[in-house]
Design a protein around this motif. Structure first.
Motif, mmCIF file in Angstrom:
data_model
loop_
_atom_site.group_PDB
_atom_site.id
_atom_site.type_symbol
_atom_site.label_atom_id
_atom_site.label_comp_id
_atom_site.label_asym_id
_atom_site.label_seq_id
_atom_site.Cartn_x
_atom_site.Cartn_y
_atom_site.Cartn_z
ATOM 1 N N ASN A 190 44.553 49.006 32.887
ATOM 2 C CA ASN A 190 43.362 48.038 32.982
ATOM 3 C C ASN A 190 43.578 47.139 34.068
ATOM 4 O OD1 ASN A 190 42.383 49.293 30.904
ATOM 5 N ND2 ASN A 190 42.727 47.881 29.297
ATOM 6 N N ARG A 191 44.540 46.840 34.781
ATOM 7 C CA ARG A 191 44.669 46.099 36.120
ATOM 8 C C ARG A 191 44.543 46.654 37.307
ATOM 9 N NH1 ARG A 191 46.028 44.092 31.347
ATOM 10 N NH2 ARG A 191 46.019 41.942 31.114
ATOM 11 N N ARG A 192 44.044 47.699 37.333
ATOM 12 C CA ARG A 192 44.022 48.403 38.725
ATOM 13 C C ARG A 192 43.039 47.819 39.593
ATOM 14 N NH1 ARG A 192 42.693 54.223 36.810
ATOM 15 N NH2 ARG A 192 41.373 53.183 35.356
ATOM 16 N N TYR A 193 42.993 48.102 40.758
ATOM 17 C CA TYR A 193 42.388 47.454 41.826
ATOM 18 C C TYR A 193 41.495 48.610 42.346
ATOM 19 C CZ TYR A 193 40.390 45.230 46.085
ATOM 20 O OH TYR A 193 39.597 44.635 46.914
ATOM 21 N N LYS A 194 40.339 48.601 42.179
ATOM 22 C CA LYS A 194 39.161 49.600 42.633
ATOM 23 C C LYS A 194 39.814 51.040 42.122
ATOM 24 C CE LYS A 194 37.298 47.272 46.424
ATOM 25 N NZ LYS A 194 37.005 47.285 47.979
ATOM 26 N N TYR A 253 57.158 51.022 40.660
ATOM 27 C CA TYR A 253 58.842 50.894 41.408
ATOM 28 C C TYR A 253 59.774 51.149 40.506
ATOM 29 C CZ TYR A 253 55.821 48.631 45.064
ATOM 30 O OH TYR A 253 54.719 48.382 45.912
ATOM 31 N N LYS A 254 59.394 51.013 39.169
ATOM 32 C CA LYS A 254 60.366 51.257 38.192
ATOM 33 C C LYS A 254 59.620 51.777 37.052
ATOM 34 C CE LYS A 254 64.461 49.872 35.466
ATOM 35 N NZ LYS A 254 65.254 51.131 36.065
ATOM 36 N N GLU A 255 59.856 53.116 36.594
ATOM 37 C CA GLU A 255 58.897 53.833 35.776
ATOM 38 C C GLU A 255 59.368 53.288 34.173
ATOM 39 O OE1 GLU A 255 57.516 58.261 34.575
ATOM 40 O OE2 GLU A 255 58.936 57.972 36.204
ATOM 41 N N ASN A 274 49.293 41.522 42.759
ATOM 42 C CA ASN A 274 50.067 41.119 41.530
ATOM 43 C C ASN A 274 51.100 41.985 41.360
ATOM 44 O OD1 ASN A 274 48.628 38.759 40.891
ATOM 45 N ND2 ASN A 274 47.156 40.057 40.049
ATOM 46 N N VAL A 275 52.329 41.635 41.067
ATOM 47 C CA VAL A 275 53.488 42.195 40.900
ATOM 48 C C VAL A 275 53.944 41.826 39.337
ATOM 49 C CG1 VAL A 275 56.090 42.483 41.307
ATOM 50 C CG2 VAL A 275 54.474 42.508 43.222
ATOM 51 N N MET A 276 54.142 42.833 38.507
ATOM 52 C CA MET A 276 54.454 42.379 37.062
ATOM 53 C C MET A 276 55.834 43.354 36.615
ATOM 54 S SD MET A 276 50.559 42.993 35.813
ATOM 55 C CE MET A 276 50.387 44.050 37.148
ATOM 56 N N TYR A 277 56.730 42.507 36.219
ATOM 57 C CA TYR A 277 57.904 43.095 35.570
ATOM 58 C C TYR A 277 57.854 42.897 33.971
ATOM 59 C CZ TYR A 277 62.920 43.385 34.221
ATOM 60 O OH TYR A 277 63.964 43.699 33.683
ATOM 61 N N LEU A 278 58.057 44.002 33.350
ATOM 62 C CA LEU A 278 57.943 43.736 31.908
ATOM 63 C C LEU A 278 59.263 44.413 31.492
ATOM 64 C CD1 LEU A 278 54.822 44.891 32.913
ATOM 65 C CD2 LEU A 278 54.355 44.150 30.664
ATOM 66 N N LYS A 329 61.567 49.005 30.198
ATOM 67 C CA LYS A 329 61.193 48.092 31.236
ATOM 68 C C LYS A 329 60.624 48.780 32.494
ATOM 69 C CE LYS A 329 66.019 48.012 33.136
ATOM 70 N NZ LYS A 329 67.087 47.257 33.349
ATOM 71 N N THR A 330 59.952 48.279 33.275
ATOM 72 C CA THR A 330 58.883 48.783 34.400
ATOM 73 C C THR A 330 58.695 47.509 35.382
ATOM 74 O OG1 THR A 330 56.749 49.974 34.616
ATOM 75 C CG2 THR A 330 56.873 48.223 33.017
ATOM 76 N N LEU A 331 58.487 48.115 36.410
ATOM 77 C CA LEU A 331 58.032 47.237 37.630
ATOM 78 C C LEU A 331 57.096 47.835 38.345
ATOM 79 C CD1 LEU A 331 58.791 44.713 39.447
ATOM 80 C CD2 LEU A 331 60.065 46.082 40.825
ATOM 81 N N GLN A 332 55.819 47.157 38.335
ATOM 82 C CA GLN A 332 54.584 47.650 38.822
ATOM 83 C C GLN A 332 54.008 46.650 39.748
ATOM 84 O OE1 GLN A 332 51.964 49.708 36.361
ATOM 85 N NE2 GLN A 332 53.733 50.576 34.862
ATOM 86 N N GLU A 333 53.284 47.047 41.010
ATOM 87 C CA GLU A 333 52.421 46.308 41.675
ATOM 88 C C GLU A 333 50.894 46.833 41.734
ATOM 89 O OE1 GLU A 333 52.221 44.890 46.329
ATOM 90 O OE2 GLU A 333 53.280 46.460 45.607
ATOM 91 N N VAL A 334 50.030 46.102 41.487
ATOM 92 C CA VAL A 334 48.667 46.193 41.598
ATOM 93 C C VAL A 334 48.376 46.543 43.028
ATOM 94 C CG1 VAL A 334 46.101 45.601 41.297
ATOM 95 C CG2 VAL A 334 48.038 45.009 39.576
#
Length: 453
Positions: free
Chosen positions: A188-192, A199-201, A312-316, A219-224
């Motif tokens: 839901n946080r995608r851009y366009k 970067y980490k699945e 936005n970079v999110m690490y969960l 854990k995951t590491l993603q960037e919008v």
């Protein structure tokens, strides 16, 4: 500062360091040659060293003006202590070696020929070219330093993140947490509508330690998808880079003209109209103009090509434990339907880090114009995005259903009919005492436990 701009500054510093070392060695050679340490030939062969210094400085600054690599350079070759010592030793030994070679040449070829050959180097006016290289390099460095200083004043190097660490006790299976994270919360946080850069699945791991109990982690590491941000360029930086671009191209045009006249002079040497000295001087002029012009042009291109992005970079990271238990409804003797469910109780400990980053890349011409890596320059807190992620996760956990129910309209009608039949049956057996009904329900539950299907 991004690596290409830092490397530009490092390359200029390295060039000036090498220039200082070359001048120091030149002074040492001059002292050895002019004071008579190598005999009477010292003063005669000194112009040869001046030509060597001129060529060395030209090559050094031409290499400095080469285009910086668009890949992620992390260092610039530097002059180490061992190289510095070897250079000084060579400066002391070189005059002696050249003197011995010239003495041997005089014996073999004759003193007159060797003397005429050496006199050719004294006609090149090497001191003028050495001074021109140093003065020109100083002016070019001053222009580039002004652009570097203005770009540095625009930087805001911060490293800040928004962080969440909590513990939730919810009735949900761990796999559903990760499915919701990946397919709903992050999507839901995608851009366009462009997928996030992963970067980490997210690969959850469930470890069942004993029966119906275990732990889980993922854990995951993603960037919008990055969003373009306009580079804030003040008037001083814009004027300086335009001046650098125009001046550099004018110097390159002058180098091309000097090369043209040098080629024409070569033809004149063949016909006897020009001397070799004029050809060499034109070549030196062209090389100096080429070196200085390339530095200015490539530096201005670098400051024009920079592009900035926001994202936005999110690490969960989610860890926890889970236990399973059975829950049943509809066990009364009068109930015609019953629901049995496996309830999973999870202790969830999320660790969420969110940061709004400002990154920089450099465009170029051609098909791969945006293939340069992006460099993170700034990291800022993003509490709003963190609260939004937390809210989505909590909403999902609170809306979960733990008990299975009938949602089909036909199933509801069939259940209603069965209920009516049971109701009529209970009406006929209304004389049965309530105590006997409870005993009957207890006996039925006991039989199911002793003889499970």
């Amino acid at each position: 500062m991004p690596y290409p701009i830092r490397n530009l500054a490092q390359r200029l510093c390295a060039a000036w360091t090498n220039t200082a070392v070359a001048l120091l060695c030149y002074g040492l050679v001059a002292f050895i040659s002019l004071t008579g340490f190598i005999g009477t030939l010292g003063k005669q062969i000194f112009p040869v060293y001046s030509v060597v210094l001129t060529l060395g400085l030209m090559v050094m600054w031409i290499l400095t003006g080469l285009r910086l690599s668009r890949m992620a350079d992390t260092r610039v070759p530097r002059l180490s202590n061992s190289e510095f010592i070897r250079t000084l030793i060579a400066a002391a030994v070189l005059p002696v070696g050249i003197g011995l070679v010239l003495k041997l040449s005089m014996v073999v070829a004759g003193t007159t020929r060797v003397t005429n050959f050496i006199s050719y180097f004294s006609k090149l006016h090497n001191s003028v070219f050495i001074a021109a290289i140093i003065v020109g390099a100083a002016l070019v460095t001053l222009i580039v330093a002004l652009m570097l200083n203005k770009r540095l004043s625009l930087s805001n190097p911060k490293v800040e993140v928004s962080e969440l660490r909590e513990n939730w006790q919810e009735s949900v299976h761990p796999n559903e947490i990760f499915i919701n994270l990946d397919n709903l919360v992050m999507a839901n946080r995608r851009y366009k509508e462009v997928p996030n850069r992963v970067y980490k699945e997210l690969k959850p791991t469930l470890n069942e330690q004993v029966q119906a109990k275990g732990s889980f982690t993922g854990k995951t590491l993603q960037e919008v998808q990055p969003k373009y941000k306009e580079v804030e360029v003040d008037k001083a930086l814009n004027s300086t880079r335009i001046f650098s671009l125009i001046s550099g191209n004018l110097l390159l045009i002058g180098a091309a003209v000097a090369i043209l006249f040098s080629a024409l002079s070569i033809a004149g040497v063949v016909t006897g109209g020009h001397t070799v000295t004029k050809v060499t001087q034109l070549f030196f002029i062209a090389s100096i103009l080429k070196a200085l012009g390339s530095i200015l042009v490539n530096a201005s291109h670098l400051f024009f090509a920079e592009m900035m992005f926001e994202s936005n970079v999110m690490y969960l990271k989610v860890e926890g434990t889970f236990t399973e238990s059975k829950i049943s409804t509809g066990n009364s003797i009068h109930d015609s339907t019953r629901s049995e469910n496996i309830l999973v109780r999870s202790s969830i400990t999320p660790w969420i880090i969110v940061s709004r980053i400002v990154s920089s890349s450099f465009a170029s011409s051609g098909s791969n114009n945006l293939e340069h890596p992006r460099f993170i320059l700034e990291m800022h807190k993003n509490d709003h995005e963190l609260d939004s992620i937390r809210s989505d996760l909590i909403t999902f956990l609170k809306d979960r259903e733990s008990i299975a129910s009938i949602t089909s309209q036909r199933d509801l009608m069939n259940t209603s009919q069965i209920h009516e039949i049971n109701k009529q049956t209970r009406a006929q057996n209304a004389a049965i005492p309530h105590r006997e009904e409870e005993i009957g329900g207890y006996i039925r539950r006991q039989e199911e436990e002793e003889y499970p299907q």
